[in-house]
Design a protein around this motif. Structure first.
Motif, mmCIF file in Angstrom:
data_model
loop_
_atom_site.group_PDB
_atom_site.id
_atom_site.type_symbol
_atom_site.label_atom_id
_atom_site.label_comp_id
_atom_site.label_asym_id
_atom_site.label_seq_id
_atom_site.Cartn_x
_atom_site.Cartn_y
_atom_site.Cartn_z
ATOM 1 N N LEU B 60 -13.281 10.139 27.807
ATOM 2 C CA LEU B 60 -12.740 9.009 27.052
ATOM 3 C C LEU B 60 -13.533 7.702 27.218
ATOM 4 O O LEU B 60 -13.892 7.075 26.231
ATOM 5 C CB LEU B 60 -11.266 8.807 27.418
ATOM 6 N N PRO B 61 -13.832 7.289 28.476
ATOM 7 C CA PRO B 61 -14.576 6.017 28.590
ATOM 8 C C PRO B 61 -15.960 6.057 27.948
ATOM 9 O O PRO B 61 -16.511 5.018 27.610
ATOM 10 C CB PRO B 61 -14.685 5.817 30.099
ATOM 11 N N LEU B 62 -16.539 7.254 27.804
ATOM 12 C CA LEU B 62 -17.843 7.321 27.135
ATOM 13 C C LEU B 62 -17.712 6.952 25.664
ATOM 14 O O LEU B 62 -18.627 6.360 25.088
ATOM 15 C CB LEU B 62 -18.415 8.734 27.243
ATOM 16 N N THR B 63 -16.579 7.314 25.067
ATOM 17 C CA THR B 63 -16.428 7.025 23.642
ATOM 18 C C THR B 63 -16.318 5.528 23.388
ATOM 19 O O THR B 63 -16.641 5.060 22.300
ATOM 20 C CB THR B 63 -15.182 7.727 23.064
ATOM 21 N N ASP B 64 -15.902 4.751 24.387
ATOM 22 C CA ASP B 64 -15.943 3.295 24.254
ATOM 23 C C ASP B 64 -17.340 2.825 23.904
ATOM 24 O O ASP B 64 -17.524 1.840 23.214
ATOM 25 C CB ASP B 64 -15.574 2.631 25.589
ATOM 26 N N ARG B 65 -18.316 3.541 24.465
ATOM 27 C CA ARG B 65 -19.704 3.081 24.348
ATOM 28 C C ARG B 65 -20.371 3.574 23.077
ATOM 29 O O ARG B 65 -21.581 3.483 22.960
ATOM 30 C CB ARG B 65 -20.508 3.538 25.579
ATOM 31 N N LEU B 66 -19.602 4.116 22.158
ATOM 32 C CA LEU B 66 -20.199 4.478 20.869
ATOM 33 C C LEU B 66 -20.349 3.216 20.022
ATOM 34 O O LEU B 66 -21.361 2.548 20.068
ATOM 35 C CB LEU B 66 -19.337 5.519 20.157
ATOM 36 N N ASP B 67 -19.320 2.904 19.290
ATOM 37 C CA ASP B 67 -19.352 1.675 18.508
ATOM 38 C C ASP B 67 -18.616 0.613 19.304
ATOM 39 O O ASP B 67 -17.403 0.506 19.224
ATOM 40 C CB ASP B 67 -18.679 1.925 17.152
ATOM 41 N N TYR B 68 -19.377 -0.177 20.060
ATOM 42 C CA TYR B 68 -18.705 -1.122 20.951
ATOM 43 C C TYR B 68 -18.115 -2.308 20.211
ATOM 44 O O TYR B 68 -17.533 -3.189 20.817
ATOM 45 C CB TYR B 68 -19.645 -1.597 22.057
ATOM 46 N N THR B 69 -18.290 -2.377 18.891
ATOM 47 C CA THR B 69 -17.614 -3.445 18.164
ATOM 48 C C THR B 69 -16.193 -3.040 17.809
ATOM 49 O O THR B 69 -15.401 -3.866 17.373
ATOM 50 C CB THR B 69 -18.359 -3.803 16.867
ATOM 51 N N ALA B 70 -15.890 -1.756 17.925
ATOM 52 C CA ALA B 70 -14.534 -1.283 17.635
ATOM 53 C C ALA B 70 -14.239 -0.113 18.556
ATOM 54 O O ALA B 70 -14.095 1.025 18.118
ATOM 55 C CB ALA B 70 -14.406 -0.870 16.172
ATOM 56 N N CYS B 71 -14.152 -0.403 19.854
ATOM 57 C CA CYS B 71 -13.990 0.655 20.853
ATOM 58 C C CYS B 71 -12.713 1.450 20.632
ATOM 59 O O CYS B 71 -12.673 2.658 20.819
ATOM 60 C CB CYS B 71 -13.954 0.056 22.240
ATOM 61 N N MET B 72 -11.661 0.728 20.238
ATOM 62 C CA MET B 72 -10.371 1.380 20.113
ATOM 63 C C MET B 72 -10.437 2.509 19.093
ATOM 64 O O MET B 72 -9.874 3.585 19.310
ATOM 65 C CB MET B 72 -9.335 0.331 19.688
ATOM 66 N N ASN B 73 -11.152 2.296 17.991
ATOM 67 C CA ASN B 73 -11.245 3.337 16.980
ATOM 68 C C ASN B 73 -11.974 4.569 17.513
ATOM 69 O O ASN B 73 -11.621 5.699 17.178
ATOM 70 C CB ASN B 73 -11.973 2.822 15.736
ATOM 71 N N CYS B 74 -12.979 4.362 18.342
ATOM 72 C CA CYS B 74 -13.717 5.493 18.904
ATOM 73 C C CYS B 74 -12.829 6.259 19.883
ATOM 74 O O CYS B 74 -12.787 7.488 19.868
ATOM 75 C CB CYS B 74 -14.980 5.022 19.599
ATOM 76 N N ASN B 75 -12.119 5.516 20.741
ATOM 77 C CA ASN B 75 -11.168 6.143 21.668
ATOM 78 C C ASN B 75 -10.178 7.006 20.918
ATOM 79 O O ASN B 75 -9.920 8.153 21.250
ATOM 80 C CB ASN B 75 -10.355 5.078 22.422
ATOM 81 N N LEU B 76 -9.612 6.409 19.870
ATOM 82 C CA LEU B 76 -8.554 7.093 19.143
ATOM 83 C C LEU B 76 -9.097 8.303 18.405
ATOM 84 O O LEU B 76 -8.472 9.364 18.399
ATOM 85 C CB LEU B 76 -7.884 6.117 18.172
ATOM 86 N N ILE B 99 1.994 2.735 18.003
ATOM 87 C CA ILE B 99 1.130 1.815 18.747
ATOM 88 C C ILE B 99 -0.335 2.107 18.430
ATOM 89 O O ILE B 99 -1.145 1.205 18.246
ATOM 90 C CB ILE B 99 1.390 1.945 20.270
ATOM 91 N N ARG B 100 -0.659 3.386 18.328
ATOM 92 C CA ARG B 100 -2.042 3.752 18.026
ATOM 93 C C ARG B 100 -2.489 3.204 16.675
ATOM 94 O O ARG B 100 -3.606 2.704 16.535
ATOM 95 C CB ARG B 100 -2.181 5.272 18.005
ATOM 96 N N ILE B 101 -1.595 3.300 15.687
ATOM 97 C CA ILE B 101 -1.944 2.772 14.358
ATOM 98 C C ILE B 101 -2.197 1.271 14.454
ATOM 99 O O ILE B 101 -3.175 0.749 13.918
ATOM 100 C CB ILE B 101 -0.798 3.038 13.357
ATOM 101 N N ILE B 102 -1.316 0.567 15.194
ATOM 102 C CA ILE B 102 -1.486 -0.889 15.341
ATOM 103 C C ILE B 102 -2.849 -1.185 15.953
ATOM 104 O O ILE B 102 -3.615 -2.012 15.457
ATOM 105 C CB ILE B 102 -0.364 -1.475 16.235
ATOM 106 N N MET B 103 -3.162 -0.452 17.036
ATOM 107 C CA MET B 103 -4.417 -0.712 17.736
ATOM 108 C C MET B 103 -5.618 -0.383 16.855
ATOM 109 O O MET B 103 -6.600 -1.123 16.819
ATOM 110 C CB MET B 103 -4.481 0.117 19.019
ATOM 111 N N ALA B 104 -5.519 0.737 16.137
ATOM 112 C CA ALA B 104 -6.650 1.136 15.290
ATOM 113 C C ALA B 104 -6.927 0.073 14.237
ATOM 114 O O ALA B 104 -8.088 -0.276 13.989
ATOM 115 C CB ALA B 104 -6.348 2.471 14.617
ATOM 116 N N GLU B 105 -5.867 -0.461 13.659
ATOM 117 C CA GLU B 105 -6.086 -1.436 12.582
ATOM 118 C C GLU B 105 -6.537 -2.787 13.134
ATOM 119 O O GLU B 105 -7.367 -3.455 12.533
ATOM 120 C CB GLU B 105 -4.815 -1.582 11.734
ATOM 121 N N LEU B 106 -5.989 -3.200 14.286
ATOM 122 C CA LEU B 106 -6.468 -4.444 14.898
ATOM 123 C C LEU B 106 -7.948 -4.314 15.202
ATOM 124 O O LEU B 106 -8.755 -5.212 14.957
ATOM 125 C CB LEU B 106 -5.692 -4.747 16.185
ATOM 126 N N SER B 107 -8.306 -3.151 15.737
ATOM 127 C CA SER B 107 -9.693 -2.924 16.092
ATOM 128 C C SER B 107 -10.578 -2.907 14.852
ATOM 129 O O SER B 107 -11.714 -3.368 14.870
ATOM 130 C CB SER B 107 -9.783 -1.602 16.844
#
Lengths: 355, 392
Positions: B60-76, B99-107
């Motif tokens: 999971l933490p590796l996926t943060d480092r994909l698109d670091y401008t929208a980490c939440m979307n990569c995590n999700l 909550i995931r939908i909220i986070m994805a859209e904020l991100s």
């Protein structure tokens, strides 16, 4: 004779010192003006209100390593910043800051009795000549650095200046015709009743074209394609460091003041105050008040130029040339024709307000 | 060696406008671009290979480092993919899903803000950059309140989310939703009708519908050309089918249309967040599946069974059924797909990531020839690349 010379020297010293100080603090002024535009605070750590920031900046620049690239064209590389600063300073020689000096300061030589370093009768031509030489600093700087980005910047400078010089020249012609003089002092005096910008119909048109052309001429954003940080890294000064870069920097901010001063002189009535405020000012004070008016107008214009810089995107360099040749050139030409007819009618038949 | 009549210019990997470490080799005829060749790989970290040696939780933490401008979307995107592999999608509690939908859209809004700021900044409107980062900061504060991290959040977990929303967070989020459309208006006042902005973006980098299919473009790059492809609508996941939102489409497929599409998407994302906030109910935030979900933290410290459970989960991970799945999700930059091959163990046999930036970057070769050097920064901006995303 000796007195005249001393007066001239004193003027040069005072004006240059004030101008250089203004240039230095202009950097702070720009940053403080732009900060609220961008929701920021701006530099406020060095001294009260950040007033010592320019000094800190200068010290920093002086202490930076002065890197000269290995394959630079040494002579031209050193020459470019020198041209850049000296032309910026030469402009100031012509700018009239105020009217005739008060009687208690006047000498027997009428040429020294003006609030400017020199009152040349061909001052307009001098200004244009200097501004043409200023292009060389960019061109040579871009060439001498021996970097592709610099070269592209220099190339753009050449194209940009050619496109704008003509529109600039044409937009200033009506002003010269209406004042019947090439002296900047005469031009200001001729605006005693109406500022040129308010002389319909040619005034506002000429003012806008001249403002745009001056912006392009001084490589000020939004017409800063020559540097265009996001495209050309640093443009013509990519390869310059330390105080050589500082020289370009000083020239840029100096030019910002001088172009504002020139626009004020040509179109915004120079040191003329607003008519209703000048009433009842004692004669010994009036000339000094002119300087104040001039300073206020120039500062307001500098602030507007800063505002423009930080609001607009940058057009592409071919688009800028397009505006220059296809829009400003014909409009300026038409404007010149209209103004010519009106001024002729006014001066020969007493029609209109040019009698 | 034969002398070329063109000047070869290396734009990057260190250049103010290449958004990281992109290098473009340009053949220039004066200021005209004859050919542009993107050179990538300066930020390659081998995330796909690393994943093969890690358990599903550890990836999971590796996926943060994909698109670091929208980490939440990569995590999700990743957690949704693993959940599909496990076949537990229907067991995710409603609260966690919302909550995931909220986070994805904020991100998504955050990702678009970075795009807007850098894109406008590249074209010379530096002030827009600062405005966009002001709102992005607001979003990051919301993230920080929830999970303690701003950028690399690692907030979701397989089976739910790691922490519940703190008290008062919903009001803060509502305040943001109320204010954000006004801020978008503010950006649009600076740019949309600006003559210079239009001159710089209209008819620059035009892509036809055929180009979109040919180059495998997705996200706003596809929608700007009028291709109605949004994974949230085409292959709904995570509950998106229950939300009401529009998919903005461009007409001509130029940079200006893609700009308008992204601006509208921010407004639509705000709408989705508002709907999700309305639907938020009390309930668990983690699926009740002991082999995947860790035991409550209180129990770990007090009960030996829970401690052993936790120990196993951390050290060994959880087994997945043998098989392979491809799970696409809609990241701000386009289709983010995870292709997971499982041999039945707790670590993926192979993880292939279909990153949107990589595919979208290819279109540079199509768009650049014949343009000016100044347009290159416009093109880099409009593709909206993140080099960490491209290089993986």
């Amino acid at each position: 004779m000796l007195i005249s010379l001393l007066i001239a020297l004193a003027k040069i010293l005072v004006v240059m010192a004030l101008f250089l100080a203004a240039t230095a603090w202009n950097t702070l002024f720009e940053r403080r003006v732009v900060a609220p535009i961008q929701n920021r605070v701006g530099p406020n750590r060095a001294g009260p209100f950040g007033l010592l920031q320019p000094i800190a900046d200068a010290v920093k620049l002086f202490f930076k390593e002065d890197i000269v690239t290995d394959r630079a064209e040494k002579f031209l590389y050193y020459l470019a910043p020198i041209i850049s600063v000296s032309t910026a300073l030469l402009f100031v020689a012509m700018v009239p800051f105020g009217p005739e000096v008060p009687s208690y300061l006047s000498t027997d030589n009428p040429a020294w009795n003006k609030f400017s370093m020199a009152d040349l009768n061909v001052a307009v031509l001098f200004v244009f000549a200097v501004s043409s030489i200023a292009v060389y600093s960019v061109l040579l700087g871009g060439w001498a650095g021996n970097s592709k980005y610099s070269l592209l910047g220099g190339m753009r400078a050449g194209a940009q200046m050619i496109s704008y010089e003509i529109a600039m020249g044409l937009s200033i012609m009506p002003v010269i015709m209406s004042a019947s003089s090439l002296s900047l002092h005469e031009i200001v005096v001729a605006q005693h009743d109406v500022w040129n910008v308010f002389r319909l119909p040619w005034g506002p048109v000429g003012f806008v074209i001249f403002l745009m052309a001056m912006l392009a001429e001084s490589n000020r954003a939004p017409f800063d394609m020559v540097e265009a940080e996001q495209e050309l890294v640093g443009g013509y000064h990519t390869e310059y460091s330390s105080m050589k870069f500082g020289a370009f920097f000083v020239a840029e901010y100096g030019n910002l003041i001088t172009i504002s001063a020139l626009i004020v002189t040509f179109y915004l009535g120079g040191w003329q105050g607003l008519p209703f405020v000048d009433v009842g000012i004692p004669a010994w004070l009036a000339p000094w008040l002119g300087i104040v008016w001039f300073a206020i107008k120039t500062m307001l214009l500098v602030a507007s130029l800063v505002w423009i810089r930080w609001t607009f995107p940058r057009p592409r360099y071919d688009q800028l040339m397009g505006y220059g040749w296809k829009v400003f050139f014909p409009i300026a030409l038409g404007n010149l024709f209209v103004a010519g007819v009106l001024i002729y009618l006014g001066q020969h038949f007493g029609i209109g307000y040019f009698g | 060696m034969a002398e070329s009549r063109y000047m070869t210019l290396n734009m990057g990997p260190q250049h103010p406008s290449t958004h990281g470490v992109l290098r473009i080799v340009l053949d220039l005829d004066g200021e005209r671009v004859v050919a542009a060749k993107p050179v990538i790989g300066y930020l390659h970290r081998g995330i796909e290979k690393l994943a093969e040696g890690l358990t599903y939780h550890q990836i999971l933490p590796l996926t943060d480092r994909l698109d670091y401008t929208a980490c939440m979307n990569c995590n999700l995107g990743y957690t949704w993919a693993v959940e599909r592999l496990l076949g537990i999608e229907s067991e995710i509690p409603a609260r966690a899903a919302t909550i995931r939908i909220i986070m994805a859209e904020l991100s998504r809004i955050g990702g678009h803000l970075i795009w807007l700021g850098s894109h406008a900044g590249d074209i010379g409107a530096v002030t827009v950059f600062i405005y966009a980062f002001r709102e992005r900061e607001w979003i990051y504060e919301l993230f920080e309140d929830v999970c303690g991290q701003r950028m690399t959040v690692s907030y979701p977990r397989v089976g739910g989310v790691s922490q519940d929303l703190p008290a008062g967070w919903i009001d803060k989020c509502r305040a943001f939703c109320k204010e954000m459309p006004k801020r978008v208006d503010e950006y649009e006042r600076l740019l949309t009708n600006n003559r210079i902005w239009q001159a710089r973006t209209k008819n620059v980098g035009t892509l036809s519908e055929a180009d979109v299919y040919e180059w495998g473009l997705s996200g706003p790059m596809a929608r700007g050309s009028g291709v109605e492809y949004d994974v949230r609508r085409v292959l709904p996941y995570g509950g998106y089918e229950n939300y009401d939102f529009l998919i903005p489409l461009g007409e001509t497929g130029d940079t200006y249309d893609r700009y308008l599409v992204r601006m509208q998407e921010m407004r639509q994302s705000v709408r989705i967040v508002e709907q999700a906030l309305d639907r938020l109910e009390d309930g668990p935030i983690m699926a009740d599946i002991p082999r995947i979900a860790p035991p409550p933290k209180v129990d770990v410290g007090t009960k030996i069974e829970a401690l052993i459970h936790h120990f196993h989960l951390v050290l060994e991970g959880f087994d997945t059924p043998k098989g392979e799945i491809y799970f696409p999700s809609e990241a701000p930059k386009g289709e983010l797909g995870f292709y997971l091959v499982s041999d039945g163990g707790p670590k993926p046999y192979r993880m292939k990531i279909r990153v949107p930036s990589f595919s979208n970057l290819q279109s540079m070769v199509r768009m650049a020839p014949g343009r000016f050097l100044a347009d290159m920064v416009t093109l880099v901006g409009t593709i909206d690349i993140c080099l960490a995303d491209v290089d993986k």
